[in-house]
Design an enzyme around this catalytic site. Structure first.
Site, short mmCIF file in Angstrom:
data_model
loop_
_atom_site.label_atom_id
_atom_site.label_comp_id
_atom_site.label_asym_id
_atom_site.label_seq_id
_atom_site.Cartn_x
_atom_site.Cartn_y
_atom_site.Cartn_z
N HIS A 110 -54.54 -33.34 7.90
CA HIS A 110 -54.41 -31.91 7.64
C HIS A 110 -55.04 -31.62 6.28
O HIS A 110 -54.54 -32.09 5.25
CB HIS A 110 -52.92 -31.53 7.67
CG HIS A 110 -52.70 -30.07 7.71
ND1 HIS A 110 -52.85 -29.34 8.87
CD2 HIS A 110 -52.40 -29.19 6.74
CE1 HIS A 110 -52.62 -28.07 8.61
NE2 HIS A 110 -52.36 -27.95 7.32
N THR B 59 -40.50 -47.12 -10.34
CA THR B 59 -41.61 -47.94 -10.86
C THR B 59 -42.73 -46.98 -11.25
O THR B 59 -43.78 -46.95 -10.61
CB THR B 59 -42.11 -48.96 -9.82
OG1 THR B 59 -42.40 -48.25 -8.59
CG2 THR B 59 -41.11 -50.03 -9.54
N THR C 231 -41.19 -49.81 -4.96
CA THR C 231 -42.59 -50.14 -4.71
C THR C 231 -43.12 -50.96 -5.89
O THR C 231 -43.20 -50.45 -7.01
CB THR C 231 -43.41 -48.84 -4.54
OG1 THR C 231 -42.87 -48.14 -3.43
CG2 THR C 231 -44.88 -49.13 -4.31
N GLU D 266 -40.01 -49.53 1.41
CA GLU D 266 -39.52 -48.37 2.14
C GLU D 266 -40.68 -47.43 2.44
O GLU D 266 -41.54 -47.23 1.61
CB GLU D 266 -38.46 -47.66 1.27
CG GLU D 266 -37.79 -46.49 1.93
CD GLU D 266 -37.32 -46.82 3.34
OE1 GLU D 266 -36.51 -47.73 3.50
OE2 GLU D 266 -37.79 -46.16 4.29
N ARG E 198 -43.51 -33.51 -8.83
CA ARG E 198 -44.33 -34.54 -9.47
C ARG E 198 -45.74 -34.58 -8.89
O ARG E 198 -45.93 -34.61 -7.69
CB ARG E 198 -43.66 -35.92 -9.32
CG ARG E 198 -42.50 -36.09 -10.27
CD ARG E 198 -41.78 -37.39 -10.06
NE ARG E 198 -41.00 -37.38 -8.84
CZ ARG E 198 -40.28 -38.42 -8.40
NH1 ARG E 198 -40.29 -39.54 -9.09
NH2 ARG E 198 -39.59 -38.34 -7.29
N LYS F 147 -45.23 -30.78 -1.48
CA LYS F 147 -45.20 -30.58 -0.02
C LYS F 147 -43.90 -29.85 0.29
O LYS F 147 -43.04 -29.72 -0.60
CB LYS F 147 -45.29 -31.91 0.72
CG LYS F 147 -44.11 -32.82 0.51
CD LYS F 147 -44.31 -34.06 1.34
CE LYS F 147 -42.99 -34.66 1.73
NZ LYS F 147 -43.13 -35.77 2.64
N CYS G 181 -45.68 -40.68 -5.03
CA CYS G 181 -46.09 -41.97 -4.46
C CYS G 181 -47.60 -42.17 -4.38
O CYS G 181 -48.13 -43.08 -5.01
CB CYS G 181 -45.48 -42.11 -3.07
SG CYS G 181 -43.70 -41.89 -3.10
N LEU H 241 -40.17 -44.19 3.88
CA LEU H 241 -39.70 -42.83 4.18
C LEU H 241 -40.51 -41.79 3.41
O LEU H 241 -41.02 -42.06 2.32
CB LEU H 241 -38.21 -42.69 3.90
CG LEU H 241 -37.67 -42.92 2.49
CD1 LEU H 241 -37.84 -41.72 1.59
CD2 LEU H 241 -36.19 -43.28 2.59
C1 UGA Z 1 -45.49 -41.01 1.13
C2 UGA Z 1 -45.65 -41.79 2.45
O1 UGA Z 1 -46.01 -40.90 3.50
C3 UGA Z 1 -44.34 -42.52 2.80
O2 UGA Z 1 -44.55 -43.31 3.96
C4 UGA Z 1 -43.94 -43.41 1.64
O3 UGA Z 1 -42.71 -44.07 1.89
C5 UGA Z 1 -43.80 -42.56 0.39
O4 UGA Z 1 -45.05 -41.91 0.11
C6 UGA Z 1 -43.43 -43.49 -0.75
O5 UGA Z 1 -44.21 -44.37 -1.10
O6 UGA Z 1 -42.28 -43.41 -1.24
P1 UGA Z 1 -44.39 -38.65 0.45
O7 UGA Z 1 -44.99 -38.88 -0.90
O8 UGA Z 1 -42.97 -38.23 0.54
O9 UGA Z 1 -44.51 -39.98 1.36
O10 UGA Z 1 -45.24 -37.51 1.15
P2 UGA Z 1 -46.32 -37.41 2.30
O11 UGA Z 1 -45.75 -36.66 3.44
O12 UGA Z 1 -46.93 -38.70 2.60
O13 UGA Z 1 -47.41 -36.46 1.60
C7 UGA Z 1 -48.13 -36.90 0.44
C8 UGA Z 1 -49.13 -35.86 0.03
O14 UGA Z 1 -50.20 -35.79 0.95
C9 UGA Z 1 -48.58 -34.44 -0.05
O15 UGA Z 1 -49.10 -33.81 -1.19
C10 UGA Z 1 -49.06 -33.78 1.22
O16 UGA Z 1 -49.19 -32.39 1.12
C11 UGA Z 1 -50.40 -34.45 1.38
N1 UGA Z 1 -50.86 -34.46 2.79
C12 UGA Z 1 -50.26 -35.23 3.72
C13 UGA Z 1 -51.94 -33.66 3.15
O17 UGA Z 1 -52.53 -32.93 2.31
N2 UGA Z 1 -52.38 -33.70 4.44
C14 UGA Z 1 -51.79 -34.47 5.38
O18 UGA Z 1 -52.25 -34.46 6.55
C15 UGA Z 1 -50.69 -35.25 5.02
#
Ligand code: UGA
Length: 450
Positions: free
Chosen positions: A255, A86, A122, A151, A332, A325, A264, A153
């Site tokens: 963090h 989406t 989503t 979801e 993306r 990450k 996302c 994850l």
């Molecule tokens: C995120 C959500 O955490 C999931 O629960 C959700 O299912 C997913 O989107 C989705 O909608 O599909 P994701 O995008 O895989 O997951 O990655 P995250 O671990 O959430 O990190 C997102 C961004 O935030 C990254 O760029 C990460 O580096 C940043 N981040 C995260 C920080 O800068 N500091 C933090 O403490 C945590």
């Protein structure tokens, strides 16, 4: 139970592999014939730790299969999960639902009996109602119902997130639909996982966006606190720890870094704002989160240039990490992209290494030298910048890095290294939100009188 999953992206493939591992009989469907052919040969379209093994085990056990033929896949199924993309619609930030609706049409036409169409993509509030309308037009008498099962994850931790979720949300409007979903997720209780939460469909759809927007807000919040720390001489890691120990706040997602990216948070916050706008119900905090994050990503380029003395023309900047990450090959909306652009616009030569993201990065970035490892990135560069906190960058030989660099500057945008350790190795260290005079002896605090 027999289950079909439409779409073999992150969510579809991980869900398919995990459901089959629970013991269900799962067929994953994708229109992309080459992707299906590759999956049948055990080749994953994405990098996700442990996924290839899980797929192999369940294919061998005869519980998981891949096809491009939707009609065969949905024969005799109890549920069909829609897990297609989406993306943000070009120009307006709305979620593009054309793939969801197309899948719903095809599934409704192909189903040979009663089943639940479960939306895992989503999607904005009300999409389930629209899918129900499509189904009632195409197949009014087949006994098809529509549920929402967002979801949660995370990329890089997808398998454990799926198998040991904090919660599973099911939005359904009737009891038979709820019991199909309860049966599908029953094996989770064997994993001692917690709650299966039933809500209305609209509530479930909104939970997904509210969760992502809240987490994105947490990240944007701590990033702004980090900026303040730098100015007032405090340490953001201490602040995160100090506030996170309050259970009402929680330790996670505090963090500080270069800004959130990925497939996302950026897309979902924009789509939520569109929903708010369409319904004339402002979400000012989410607006501020999006704006703060956008300006942060641009500011990171300026931060690096400042750390390099204000001029980078003709200088080489080495970047460690390109993906948004660690533990993913996903580029993306990665903060690395605007950072590289800012550096190149200022005349810098950019060299980079990423453990898994370089293939994707090569298709998105131009004029970047890709190096084989972190030491090759540092060799002769005028600064080394940690953009993504891959484990492979956590135990570098900092003395060797300092010796290899033409100018021993380490800009650590993820605070991987304690400032003292880097300084002891002979590096000039610039972290994020580390304005503490003690831990950064070379930092000159602004004159409070000036
Ligand atoms: C995120 C959500 O955490 C999931 O629960 C959700 O299912 C997913 O989107 C989705 O909608 O599909 P994701 O995008 O895989 O997951 O990655 P995250 O671990 O959430 O990190 C997102 C961004 O935030 C990254 O760029 C990460 O580096 C940043 N981040 C995260 C920080 O800068 N500091 C933090 O403490 C945590």
């Amino acid at each position: 139970m027999r289950i079909a999953i439409i779409g073999t992206g992150y969510v579809g493939l991980v869900s398919g592999a995990c459901f089959s591992d629970f013991g269900h009989e799962v067929t994953c469907v994708d229109k992309d014939v080459s992707k299906i052919a590759a999956l049948r040969h055990g080749i994953m379209p994405i990098y996700e730790p442990g996924l290839d093994m899980l797929v192999e085990t369940n294919v061998r056990a005869g519980r998981l299969s891949f096809t491009d033929d939707l009609a065969t896949a949905v024969k005799n199924v109890s549920a069909v999960f829609i897990a297609v993309g989406t993306p943000s619609r070009r120009g307006d930030g709305h979620a593009d639902l054309s793939y969801v609706f197309a899948a719903a049409r095809e599934v409704a036409a192909a189903l040979d009996g009663p089943a639940v169409i479960v939306n895992k993509s989503t999607v904005p509030v009300g999409t389930g109602d629209e899918v129900e309308r499509i189904v009632s037009e195409i197949a009014p008498d087949k006994g098809i119902t529509v549920a929402s099962n967002p979801e949660f994850l995370r990329e890089g931790a997808a398998l454990s997130d799926f198998k040991r979720p904090d919660r599973v949300i099911v939005g359904a409007e009737d009891e038979p639909t709820r019991s199909v979903l309860a049966a599908i997720y029953r094996p989770l209780s064997l994993n001692q996982s917690s709650a299966l939460v039933f809500t209305s469909r609209r509530t479930a759809e909104l939970i997904k966006y509210a969760a992502n927007a809240f987490l994105a807000t947490k990240v944007a919040f701590i990033n702004e606190i980090a900026d303040l720390c730098e100015v007032v001489g405090a340490d953001v890691q201490g602040v995160s720890r100090g506030i996170g120990m309050d259970n009402r706040i929680g330790r996670k997602f505090l963090h500080a870094g270069p800004g959130f990216g990925g497939s996302c948070f950026p897309k979902d916050t924009l789509a939520l704002l569109k929903t708010a706008d369409d319904n004339d119900s402002p979400l000012r905090i989410v607006e501020a989160t999006v704006a703060a994050n956008e300006s942060r990503k641009r500011a990171m380029g300026r931060k690096i240039i400042r750390a390099m003395g204000g001029r980078v023309r003709g200088k080489t900047v080495g970047l460690l990490g390109l993906t948004f990450k660690p533990d993913t090959d996903d580029m993306r909306d990665s903060p690395a992209i605007p950072i590289i652009r800012a550096l190149q616009d200022a005349g810098a030569i950019v060299r980079a290494h990423d453990p898994e993201g370089m293939e994707q990065a090569k298709t998105m970035l131009s004029d970047v030298d890709f190096a084989a490892d972190p030491y090759a990135v540092a060799d002769g560069a005028d600064a080394l910048v940690i953009v993504t906190e891959w484990d492979a960058f956590r135990a570098l030989d900092l003395k060797r890095i300092a010796a290899l660099l033409a100018t021993p500057t380490l800009v650590d945008l993820r605070n991987v290294y304690p400032a003292r350790e880097a300084v002891a190795a002979g590096l000039e260290y610039v972290g994020v939100g580390i304005g503490d005079f003690e831990s950064r002896p070379f930092v000159k605090m602004a004159d409070p009188v000036a």
